[in-house]
Design a protein around this motif. Structure first.
Motif, mmCIF file in Angstrom:
data_model
loop_
_atom_site.group_PDB
_atom_site.id
_atom_site.type_symbol
_atom_site.label_atom_id
_atom_site.label_comp_id
_atom_site.label_asym_id
_atom_site.label_seq_id
_atom_site.Cartn_x
_atom_site.Cartn_y
_atom_site.Cartn_z
ATOM 1 N N VAL A 139 0.840 -1.202 0.000
ATOM 2 C CA VAL A 139 0.000 0.000 0.000
ATOM 3 C C VAL A 139 0.875 1.252 0.000
ATOM 4 O O VAL A 139 0.600 2.210 -0.741
ATOM 5 C CB VAL A 139 -0.968 -0.015 1.210
ATOM 6 N N SER A 140 1.931 1.267 0.795
ATOM 7 C CA SER A 140 2.835 2.424 0.830
ATOM 8 C C SER A 140 3.501 2.624 -0.527
ATOM 9 O O SER A 140 3.607 3.763 -1.012
ATOM 10 C CB SER A 140 3.906 2.228 1.894
ATOM 11 N N LEU A 141 3.964 1.560 -1.135
ATOM 12 C CA LEU A 141 4.605 1.645 -2.450
ATOM 13 C C LEU A 141 3.630 2.172 -3.488
ATOM 14 O O LEU A 141 3.958 3.063 -4.286
ATOM 15 C CB LEU A 141 5.136 0.261 -2.863
ATOM 16 N N PHE A 142 2.428 1.655 -3.485
ATOM 17 C CA PHE A 142 1.404 2.074 -4.442
ATOM 18 C C PHE A 142 1.036 3.548 -4.228
ATOM 19 O O PHE A 142 0.876 4.306 -5.187
ATOM 20 C CB PHE A 142 0.174 1.173 -4.305
ATOM 21 N N LEU A 183 1.441 6.706 -6.934
ATOM 22 C CA LEU A 183 0.349 7.619 -7.273
ATOM 23 C C LEU A 183 0.721 9.068 -6.947
ATOM 24 O O LEU A 183 0.411 9.986 -7.708
ATOM 25 C CB LEU A 183 -0.932 7.222 -6.535
ATOM 26 N N ARG A 184 1.384 9.267 -5.822
ATOM 27 C CA ARG A 184 1.812 10.604 -5.425
ATOM 28 C C ARG A 184 2.802 11.167 -6.441
ATOM 29 O O ARG A 184 2.683 12.324 -6.863
ATOM 30 C CB ARG A 184 2.446 10.556 -4.030
ATOM 31 N N LEU A 223 3.053 10.303 -9.571
ATOM 32 C CA LEU A 223 2.292 10.563 -10.799
ATOM 33 C C LEU A 223 1.542 11.887 -10.682
ATOM 34 O O LEU A 223 1.502 12.686 -11.628
ATOM 35 C CB LEU A 223 1.319 9.410 -11.075
ATOM 36 N N LEU A 224 0.955 12.127 -9.533
ATOM 37 C CA LEU A 224 0.230 13.371 -9.290
ATOM 38 C C LEU A 224 1.172 14.571 -9.370
ATOM 39 O O LEU A 224 0.823 15.599 -9.976
ATOM 40 C CB LEU A 224 -0.452 13.321 -7.922
ATOM 41 N N TYR A 225 2.362 14.463 -8.785
ATOM 42 C CA TYR A 225 3.345 15.543 -8.870
ATOM 43 C C TYR A 225 3.726 15.810 -10.328
ATOM 44 O O TYR A 225 3.853 16.971 -10.753
ATOM 45 C CB TYR A 225 4.609 15.219 -8.072
ATOM 46 N N ALA A 226 3.923 14.762 -11.099
ATOM 47 C CA ALA A 226 4.294 14.910 -12.507
ATOM 48 C C ALA A 226 3.173 15.593 -13.289
ATOM 49 O O ALA A 226 3.421 16.490 -14.109
ATOM 50 C CB ALA A 226 4.629 13.552 -13.110
ATOM 51 N N LEU A 227 1.924 15.177 -13.043
ATOM 52 C CA LEU A 227 0.788 15.797 -13.736
ATOM 53 C C LEU A 227 0.643 17.267 -13.357
ATOM 54 O O LEU A 227 0.342 18.111 -14.211
ATOM 55 C CB LEU A 227 -0.503 15.036 -13.426
#
Length: 173
Positions: A149-152, A156-157, A159-163
């Motif tokens: 869960v931490s890795l996932f 996602l975090r 990916l969100l920063y990149a977006l």
């Protein structure tokens, strides 16, 4: 002791031996009553029976049980400790008491039918208890999904920063 009493003692020993996961033969020669009482109290708190036995009756009683390997070990002053729940607990108490008292000795043991020398019994006493092993296993089993869960969440975090970075670049342009 008449025949009926002997038969009752044999049957009692046999039933305890059949229920026990570990049986430890000890030598208590020269032990004071207070020391013996202290040992019995410690053992009783952990659901371990401790009984002084007549050698001949014990040999007969152990003859048809899973602890049959011990039947020839009954000589001189013997007492038997029967551990029902966790064999490590019984071994720990007896080995610690033997270290504390110079006159008390563990002769041998049978762990679910396997004969143990005093050194093997000492090694068994150094293992963690059943509860500790279960706690470690559960901790390990819990760590896998938690780490996943931490890795996932980190993926996602990121990916969100990149977006967000792409969005900010497009707004500036």
């Amino acid at each position: 002791m008449n025949r009926a009493e002997k038969a009752k003692v044999i049957e009692d020993l046999r039933s305890k031996a059949q229920k026990a996961s570990i049986a430890v033969i000890t030598d208590f020669k020269g032990l004071k009553v207070e020391e013996m009482t202290e040992l019995r109290v410690k053992l009783r708190e952990e659901n371990v029976d401790y009984q002084v036995v007549k050698n001949t009756l014990a040999r007969i009683a152990f003859g048809e049980t899973q602890h049959e390997a011990l039947k020839d070990q009954f000589q001189e002053c013997c007492a038997v400790a029967f551990g029902y729940d966790d064999p490590v607990v019984a071994a720990k108490i007896l080995v610690q008491f033997a270290k504390k008292s110079k006159k008390f000795k563990t002769k041998c043991a049978s762990l679910e039918g396997k004969f143990l020398e005093p050194d093997a019994l000492k090694e068994l006493s150094e293992l963690p208890s059943k509860e500790q092993l279960l706690a470690k296993a559960l901790g390990t089993m819990n760590a896998v999904p938690t780490n996943f869960v931490s890795l996932f969440a980190n993926l996602l975090r990121n990916l969100l920063y990149a977006l967000n970075a792409i969005k900010e670049q497009k707004e500036e342009a």
